[in-house]
Design a protein around this motif. Structure first.
Motif, PDB file in Angstrom:
ATOM      1  N   LEU A   1       0.586  -1.196   0.360  1.00 20.34           N
ATOM      2  CA  LEU A   1       0.090   0.068   0.615  1.00 20.34           C
ATOM      3  C   LEU A   1       0.630   1.032   0.102  1.00 20.34           C
ATOM      4  N   ASN A   2       1.939   1.523   0.739  1.00 20.70           N
ATOM      5  CA  ASN A   2       2.946   2.291   0.674  1.00 20.70           C
ATOM      6  C   ASN A   2       3.883   2.531  -0.475  1.00 20.70           C
ATOM      7  N   LEU A   3       3.628   1.859  -1.190  1.00 25.35           N
ATOM      8  CA  LEU A   3       4.216   1.701  -2.485  1.00 25.35           C
ATOM      9  C   LEU A   3       3.237   2.689  -3.664  1.00 25.35           C
ATOM     10  N   ALA A   4       1.983   1.794  -3.183  1.00 25.42           N
ATOM     11  CA  ALA A   4       1.570   2.484  -4.000  1.00 25.42           C
ATOM     12  C   ALA A   4       1.440   4.311  -3.868  1.00 25.42           C
ATOM     13  N   ALA A   5       1.253   4.260  -2.952  1.00 24.33           N
ATOM     14  CA  ALA A   5       0.941   5.959  -2.530  1.00 24.33           C
ATOM     15  C   ALA A   5       2.227   6.426  -3.061  1.00 24.33           C
ATOM     16  N   GLY A   6       3.041   6.305  -3.126  1.00 21.52           N
ATOM     17  CA  GLY A   6       4.416   6.614  -3.622  1.00 21.52           C
ATOM     18  C   GLY A   6       4.448   6.594  -5.494  1.00 21.52           C
ATOM     19  N   ALA A   7       3.711   5.600  -5.857  1.00 21.45           N
ATOM     20  CA  ALA A   7       3.170   5.890  -7.701  1.00 21.45           C
ATOM     21  C   ALA A   7       2.407   6.632  -7.795  1.00 21.45           C
ATOM     22  N   ALA A   8       1.498   6.822  -7.115  1.00 20.56           N
ATOM     23  CA  ALA A   8       0.468   8.165  -7.129  1.00 20.56           C
ATOM     24  C   ALA A   8       0.765   9.436  -7.299  1.00 20.56           C
ATOM     25  N   GLY A   9       1.845   9.237  -6.478  1.00 18.01           N
ATOM     26  CA  GLY A   9       2.723  11.549  -5.934  1.00 18.01           C
ATOM     27  C   GLY A   9       3.776  11.054  -7.216  1.00 18.01           C
ATOM     28  N   TYR A  10       4.374  10.712  -7.958  1.00 16.38           N
ATOM     29  CA  TYR A  10       5.307  10.295  -8.725  1.00 16.38           C
ATOM     30  C   TYR A  10       4.167  10.924  -9.940  1.00 16.38           C
ATOM     31  N   LEU A  11       3.323   9.998 -10.851  1.00 20.15           N
ATOM     32  CA  LEU A  11       2.249  10.120 -11.858  1.00 20.15           C
ATOM     33  C   LEU A  11       1.813  11.942 -11.268  1.00 20.15           C
TER      34      LEU A  11
ATOM     35  N   MET B   1       8.816  11.041 -14.859  1.00 15.83           N
ATOM     36  CA  MET B   1       8.196  11.553 -13.482  1.00 15.83           C
ATOM     37  C   MET B   1       6.904   9.730 -13.896  1.00 15.83           C
ATOM     38  N   PRO B   2       6.042   9.994 -15.618  1.00 10.97           N
ATOM     39  CA  PRO B   2       5.225   8.762 -15.149  1.00 10.97           C
ATOM     40  C   PRO B   2       6.424   7.405 -15.344  1.00 10.97           C
ATOM     41  N   ILE B   3       7.046   7.127 -15.847  1.00  6.98           N
ATOM     42  CA  ILE B   3       7.765   5.781 -15.840  1.00  6.98           C
ATOM     43  C   ILE B   3       8.736   5.462 -14.015  1.00  6.98           C
ATOM     44  N   ALA B   4       8.892   6.584 -13.820  1.00  7.92           N
ATOM     45  CA  ALA B   4       9.597   6.655 -12.295  1.00  7.92           C
ATOM     46  C   ALA B   4       7.958   6.012 -11.557  1.00  7.92           C
ATOM     47  N   ALA B   5       6.811   6.663 -11.536  1.00  9.05           N
ATOM     48  CA  ALA B   5       5.901   5.818 -11.317  1.00  9.05           C
ATOM     49  C   ALA B   5       4.783   3.964 -11.537  1.00  9.05           C
ATOM     50  N   ALA B   6       5.718   3.658 -13.447  1.00  3.64           N
ATOM     51  CA  ALA B   6       5.810   2.574 -13.321  1.00  3.64           C
ATOM     52  C   ALA B   6       6.600   1.800 -12.917  1.00  3.64           C
ATOM     53  N   PHE B   7       7.004   2.466 -12.307  1.00  7.28           N
ATOM     54  CA  PHE B   7       8.258   1.016 -12.163  1.00  7.28           C
ATOM     55  C   PHE B   7       8.221   0.736  -9.909  1.00  7.28           C
ATOM     56  N   MET B   8       7.809   1.983  -9.488  1.00 15.57           N
ATOM     57  CA  MET B   8       6.678   1.986  -8.049  1.00 15.57           C
ATOM     58  C   MET B   8       5.717   0.919  -8.505  1.00 15.57           C
ATOM     59  N   LEU B   9       5.306   1.501  -8.578  1.00 10.96           N
ATOM     60  CA  LEU B   9       3.388   0.602  -9.535  1.00 10.96           C
ATOM     61  C   LEU B   9       4.053  -0.985  -9.338  1.00 10.96           C
TER      62      LEU B   9
END
Length: 500
Positions: free
Chosen positions: A381-391, A471-479
Motif C-alpha cells: 500500500l505504501n509503494l502504491a502511494a508513492g506511485a501516485a505521487g510520482y504520476l 516521472m510517469p516512468i518512475a510511477a510505473a516502476f514504483m507500482l
C-alpha cells in the motif's frame, strides 16, 4: 534466549549516526544535479554523471559487509566502519563545493558515495546485531526517523541559508552558489559529529555475548569448500555483456551503455573464476564466499530483491530529474544562471524536505500498522502511494501543490527504508547479517546503474528537452514494486510492533 529489550534512548543512540549520514546523502541528492549543470553538464549527461553511486555501492557494500562480519576490535565490529566512512565523507563534503570543473565534481561524487557506503552498510546490520526479534521493526523504523530528519535538514539548508542568512543562491557561470557551499560545510560537520555520537555512546555485543544469546555461530575463518554454493550461469552473464557491447557498437547507441555491458561481463567472469577455484579446491577467498552467499539467497530475499529493484529504479529517476523537471515544468526556466532556475532548484530542496519529513513522521506509526495489516500488505500500500505521487507531477503546474505529491513519495520512502529490512532480518543467519545486507544492497544499486546508463538514451530519444516524462516512468516502476510486494509470504508477526 533473545537479546535484552532496549529503551528509547538506547534505540536513539544506535541509530543517531544515520541522521548525519543522511544529511550527507540528501545534500548530494538535492544538489549534485544542480552542481553538475552549473559546471556545464546537459540534462542528457546527468544520468551517466550520477553513475558513481551505483558502482561504488555495488562494489563497496558487499565487501564491507563481508569484512564487518569477521571484524572484532577494541571498537567493536561495525563501529570501525562507521568512523572510517564518516571521516572520508566529511572530507568529500568539504571539498565538493570547490570543484572547479565537471570532472573534479564527478570524481568527488565517487569519493563521497564510496565513503557514505562504508558507513551506511554496517548500520543496517548493526540493528540486527543489537536488537531482539521483538524490536527489529521498531529499530528499523527508528532508523528511518533519523534518515528522514537528516534529509529534511539537508534539503532545506540552501534555501534557509539564502532566505534567513542573506547568502546568495546565484553565482557567475561555472561557479557554485555560496548558499550551496555553506550547506556542504555544515553537512560535513553534522555527519561526522552524528556518527561519532553512535560510536561513543554504544557498546556492541561481543561474539561470546551473541553466542550465549543463541542463533549466532561465530565465523572463525574462511568457509570450507563443502560450505560453498558454486555459482552457475557465469557464461550466460558474460555472453549478455558481450551482446550489449555488440549492440551498442552496431547501432551506434550512447557510449554509457558500454558500462552496462562491462558490468554484465565482469559479473559473468567473476562467477566463472569463482566456480573454477571451488572445483579445484583452491584457497577460498572473499569473492567465492560473497558469490556463494548471493547464489544461496532464500526465496523471501529473492522476492524482496525484485521489490527493491523496482522501488529504487523509481527513486533514482526522481533524484536525477527532480531539479530539471521542477525548474522547467513548474518554474519555466532551463538556464542554470537565471534567478527562476535557482529559485526552482531551491524549491526542489523544500520538496525533498517534505517527503523526508513525511517519512520521519510516518515511521513512528509504521510498526503499529505492520502489526495489524502484516508487513507485505503494508509495504504494498505504501509503494502504491508513492506511485501516485510520482504520476501527479505530470498534471500539476503550481509548484506549491507538489507538496501533496511528495506526501505520497514520503509514505513510500518510509516503507522502503523500514519494511524490507524488518522482513529480511528475521530470515537471515545472524552471523552473516553484514554480508547479506551488503548483497541486498546490490538490488538497490543495480537499478541505479541501469538508470545511469539507459535513461540518458531514453530521454534523448523519446522526450528530448522535456524531462517531465521521466516521472510517469518512475510511477510505473514504483507500482510494479507494489505488485511484487503483494506476493510476499503473508504471515502474522508473532512479535508485534515493538516499542519506539
Amino acid at each position: 534466549m533473545d537479546k535484552p529489550k532496549l529503551g528509547f534512548w538506547q534505540l536513539w543512540n544506535i541509530s543517531f549516526g544515520f541522521f548525519g549520514i543522511q544529511i550527507g546523502f540528501a545534500l548530494q541528492g538535492a544538489n549534485v544535479s544542480r552542481i553538475f549543470q552549473t559546471l556545464g553538464a546537459s540534462i542528457d549527461d546527468l544520468p551517466i554523471l550520477w553513475i558513481a553511486g551505483p558502482v561504488t555501492g555495488l562494489l563497496v557494500q558487499p565487501v564491507v559487509g563481508y569484512l564487518s562480519d569477521r571484524t572484532w576490535t577494541w571498537l567493536g565490529r561495525r563501529r570501525p566502519y562507521f568512523l572510517a566512512g564518516a571521516i572520508l565523507s566529511t572530507v568529500a563534503l568539504f571539498w565538493f563545493p570547490h570543484a572547479g570543473a565537471l570532472w573534479v565534481a564527478a570524481g568527488l561524487l565517487w569519493l563521497l558515495d564510496a565513503s557514505i557506503n562504508i558507513s551506511m552498510e554496517p548500520f543496517r546490520a548493526f540493528v540486527g546485531d543489537m536488537l531482539g526479534r521483538a524490536q527489529r521493526t521498531a529499530g528499523y523504523a527508528f532508523q528511518t526517523v533519523f534518515i528522514g530528519a537528516g534529509a529534511v535538514v539537508a534539503s532545506v539548508a540552501p534555501i534557509v541559508i539564502t532566505q534567513y542568512l542573506g547568502v546568495a543562491n546565484t553565482a557567475p557561470e561555472g561557479v557554485i552558489p555560496p548558499s550551496v557551499r555553506y550547506a556542504f560545510y555544515a553537512g560535513g560537520a553534522a555527519l561526522f559529529l552524528a556518527v561519532l555520537w553512535t560510536v561513543v555512546s554504544t557498546r556492541e555485543y561481543s561474539p561470546d555475548d551473541l553466542e550465549r544469546q543463541g542463533g549466532y555461530e561465530r565465523i572463525s575463518g574462511p568457509a570450507g569448500h563443502e560450505d560453498l554454493t558454486v555459482p552457475q550461469g557465469g557464461v550466460w552473464w558474460l555472453l549478455a555483456g558481450i551482446l550489449v557491447f555488440a549492440l551498442v557498437a552496431w547501432f551506434d547507441l550512447d557510449n554509457p551503455l558500454y558500462i552496462l555491458g562491462g558490468g554484465l561481463a565482469a559479473f559473468g567472469l567473476a562467477q566463472i573464476v569463482s566456480a573454477a577455484r571451488v572445483r579445484r579446491r583452491a584457497k577460498v577467498g572473499a569473492l567465492s564466499e560473497i558469490l556463494s552467499d548471493l547464489h544461496a539467497m532464500s526465496p523471501v530475499m529473492k522476492r524482496l530483491a525484485v521489490v527493491q529493484f523496482f522501488s529504487w529504479f523509481a527513486l533514482f529517476i526522481m533524484w536525477i530529474y527532480a531539479t530539471p523537471v521542477v525548474t522547467q515544468h513548474q518554474f519555466g526556466a532551463a538556464d542554470p544562471t537565471s534567478q527562476a532556475y535557482n529559485d526552482g532548484a531551491d524549491w526542489v530542496g523544500v520538496l525533498f524536505a517534505v517527503y523526508n519529513g513525511v517519512a520521519a513522521l510516518y515511521a513512528f506509526v509504521l510498526p503499529w500498522i505492520a502489526a495489524r495489516l502484516g508487513r507485505p500488505v503494508t509495504h504494498m500500500l505504501n509503494l502504491a502511494a508513492g506511485a501516485a505521487g510520482y504520476l501527479s507531477f505530470l498534471f500539476i503546474s503550481d509548484p506549491d501543490l507538489l507538496i501533496v505529491s511528495m506526501i505520497g513519495v514520503g509514505i513510500a520512502w518510509a516503507s522502503i527504508l523500514t519494511m524490507p529490512y524488518a522482513i529480511l532480518c528475521d530470515a537471515l543467519p545472524q552471523n552473516k547479517l553484514g554480508i547479506y545486507m551488503g548483497l541486498f544492497n546490490i538490488f538497490i544499486v543495480l537499478p541505479q546503474l541501469l538508470v545511469s546508463t539507459v535513461m540518458g538514451s531514453v530521454s534523448s530519444a523519446f522526450f528530448p528537452g522535456a524531462p517531465i516524462w521521466s516521472m510517469p516512468i518512475a510511477a510505473a516502476f514504483m507500482l510494479a514494486a507494489a505488485v511484487v510486494a503483494a506476493g510476499l509470504p503473508r504471515h502474522t508477526d508473532p512479535y508485534g510492533a515493538g516499542e519506539v
